[in-house]
Design a protein around this motif. Structure first.
Motif, PDB file in Angstrom:
ATOM      1  N   PHE A 132       0.836  -1.181   0.000  1.00  0.00           N
ATOM      2  CA  PHE A 132       0.000   0.000   0.000  1.00  0.00           C
ATOM      3  C   PHE A 132       0.884   1.249   0.000  1.00  0.00           C
ATOM      4  O   PHE A 132       1.824   1.363   0.782  1.00  0.00           O
ATOM      5  CB  PHE A 132      -0.882   0.049   1.257  1.00  0.00           C
ATOM      6  N   THR A 133       0.566   2.195  -0.859  1.00  0.00           N
ATOM      7  CA  THR A 133       1.179   3.515  -0.745  1.00  0.00           C
ATOM      8  C   THR A 133       0.480   4.235   0.404  1.00  0.00           C
ATOM      9  O   THR A 133      -0.749   4.247   0.482  1.00  0.00           O
ATOM     10  CB  THR A 133       1.000   4.322  -2.053  1.00  0.00           C
ATOM     11  N   LYS A 134       1.246   4.795   1.299  1.00  0.00           N
ATOM     12  CA  LYS A 134       0.678   5.421   2.494  1.00  0.00           C
ATOM     13  C   LYS A 134       0.704   6.942   2.316  1.00  0.00           C
ATOM     14  O   LYS A 134       1.767   7.560   2.339  1.00  0.00           O
ATOM     15  CB  LYS A 134       1.455   4.959   3.725  1.00  0.00           C
ATOM     16  N   ILE A 135      -0.487   7.508   2.118  1.00  0.00           N
ATOM     17  CA  ILE A 135      -0.627   8.915   1.738  1.00  0.00           C
ATOM     18  C   ILE A 135      -1.273   9.706   2.864  1.00  0.00           C
ATOM     19  O   ILE A 135      -2.285   9.284   3.442  1.00  0.00           O
ATOM     20  CB  ILE A 135      -1.465   9.052   0.450  1.00  0.00           C
ATOM     21  N   LEU A 136      -0.708  10.851   3.151  1.00  0.00           N
ATOM     22  CA  LEU A 136      -1.238  11.772   4.139  1.00  0.00           C
ATOM     23  C   LEU A 136      -1.735  13.018   3.418  1.00  0.00           C
ATOM     24  O   LEU A 136      -1.022  13.583   2.583  1.00  0.00           O
ATOM     25  CB  LEU A 136      -0.138  12.131   5.136  1.00  0.00           C
ATOM     26  N   VAL A 137      -2.963  13.423   3.706  1.00  0.00           N
ATOM     27  CA  VAL A 137      -3.525  14.647   3.129  1.00  0.00           C
ATOM     28  C   VAL A 137      -3.404  15.758   4.165  1.00  0.00           C
ATOM     29  O   VAL A 137      -3.903  15.630   5.285  1.00  0.00           O
ATOM     30  CB  VAL A 137      -4.998  14.457   2.728  1.00  0.00           C
ATOM     31  N   LEU A 138      -2.719  16.835   3.779  1.00  0.00           N
ATOM     32  CA  LEU A 138      -2.437  17.951   4.680  1.00  0.00           C
ATOM     33  C   LEU A 138      -2.842  19.271   4.021  1.00  0.00           C
ATOM     34  O   LEU A 138      -2.897  19.360   2.794  1.00  0.00           O
ATOM     35  CB  LEU A 138      -0.941  18.008   5.003  1.00  0.00           C
ATOM     36  N   PRO A 139      -3.074  20.307   4.831  1.00  0.00           N
ATOM     37  CA  PRO A 139      -3.331  21.628   4.235  1.00  0.00           C
ATOM     38  C   PRO A 139      -2.150  22.119   3.403  1.00  0.00           C
ATOM     39  O   PRO A 139      -2.328  22.668   2.321  1.00  0.00           O
ATOM     40  CB  PRO A 139      -3.576  22.535   5.442  1.00  0.00           C
ATOM     41  N   SER A 140      -0.939  21.903   3.893  1.00  0.00           N
ATOM     42  CA  SER A 140       0.243  22.368   3.165  1.00  0.00           C
ATOM     43  C   SER A 140       1.494  21.886   3.885  1.00  0.00           C
ATOM     44  O   SER A 140       1.425  21.389   5.012  1.00  0.00           O
ATOM     45  CB  SER A 140       0.276  23.900   3.075  1.00  0.00           C
ATOM     46  N   LEU A 141       2.614  22.048   3.224  1.00  0.00           N
ATOM     47  CA  LEU A 141       3.920  21.920   3.853  1.00  0.00           C
ATOM     48  C   LEU A 141       4.505  23.321   4.020  1.00  0.00           C
ATOM     49  O   LEU A 141       4.110  24.245   3.299  1.00  0.00           O
ATOM     50  CB  LEU A 141       4.859  21.083   2.987  1.00  0.00           C
ATOM     51  N   PRO A 142       5.447  23.495   4.939  1.00  0.00           N
ATOM     52  CA  PRO A 142       6.139  24.787   4.989  1.00  0.00           C
ATOM     53  C   PRO A 142       6.738  25.111   3.624  1.00  0.00           C
ATOM     54  O   PRO A 142       7.205  24.219   2.911  1.00  0.00           O
ATOM     55  CB  PRO A 142       7.230  24.561   6.047  1.00  0.00           C
TER      56      PRO A 142
END
Length: 205
Positions: free
Chosen positions: A126-136
């Protein structure tokens, strides 16, 4: 019960050709989350190559054709600034990467296709994906955040801006989306010129 942010992400993956299993959540404060409640979505793209994997850590919509199977966790910290300190102080960000959680992910889709390589069907693929507002946006905070996420076992992140841009680009004003409140709302906003299609360089973080 799924939240609004998870529904946005579900619409995105479905629009990009994935089968999506959205996991049921319960708002119970008096108990610890079960393993299956650490994951928000399990997605499967039958058209992706068996050995497909995204190239870069930060994913964009063009990378979705390379992702075959993924577990997706949504962190909708829209009003918070994402920093390495946040990762260090909140170990729960990585709870979905625990072995018992990954084992549960295998049962969410049954693969009867004889063309599927048994090695690819293992939970480790499985590709493990995190959904975030943004990165710095600048170093060293950006690089440190990426290194912390990689060290924790995350394979890639995708930002809400990328997701929303893709949805806006693909919603057509002359098409009715009666089965999707979100897409129908986007369509109406475009009809009345309340939103414009994003420019290519609008969301480039």
């Amino acid at each position: 019960m799924a939240g609004f942010d998870e529904n946005i992400v579900r619409e995105y993956f479905e629009l990009n050709g994935f089968f999506v299993r959205q996991l049921r959540k319960y708002l119970v404060q008096s108990r610890k989350k079960r393993a299956d409640e650490e994951i928000d979505l399990v997605v499967y793209n039958p058209n992706a190559p068996l050995d497909g994997a995204p190239g870069d850590f930060q994913l964009f919509s063009a990378d979705m054709v390379k992702v075959r199977r993924a577990i997706v966790v949504v962190k909708a910290w829209h009003s918070s600034r994402f920093t390495p300190a946040m990762l260090k102080s909140s170990s729960r960000v990585f709870d979905f990467l625990k072995k018992d959680v990954l084992r549960n992910a295998e049962s969410y889709f049954r693969f009867d296709d004889s063309e599927v390589d048994p090695e690819v069907v293992s939970a480790g693929q499985f590709t493990k994906i995190l959904v975030l507002p943004s990165l710095p946006t600048s170093d060293p905070l950006r690089s440190e955040s990426i290194e912390l996420l990689k060290a924790g076992g995350v394979d890639g992140i995708i930002t809400f801006s990328t997701i929303l841009e893709n949805l806006l680009r693909n919603v057509e004003v002359n098409h009715s989306y009666q089965k999707s409140d979100l897409l129908q709302l986007m369509r109406i906003l475009k009809i009345y010129d309340m939103v414009k299609e994003p420019q290519l360089n609008l969301f480039n973080e």
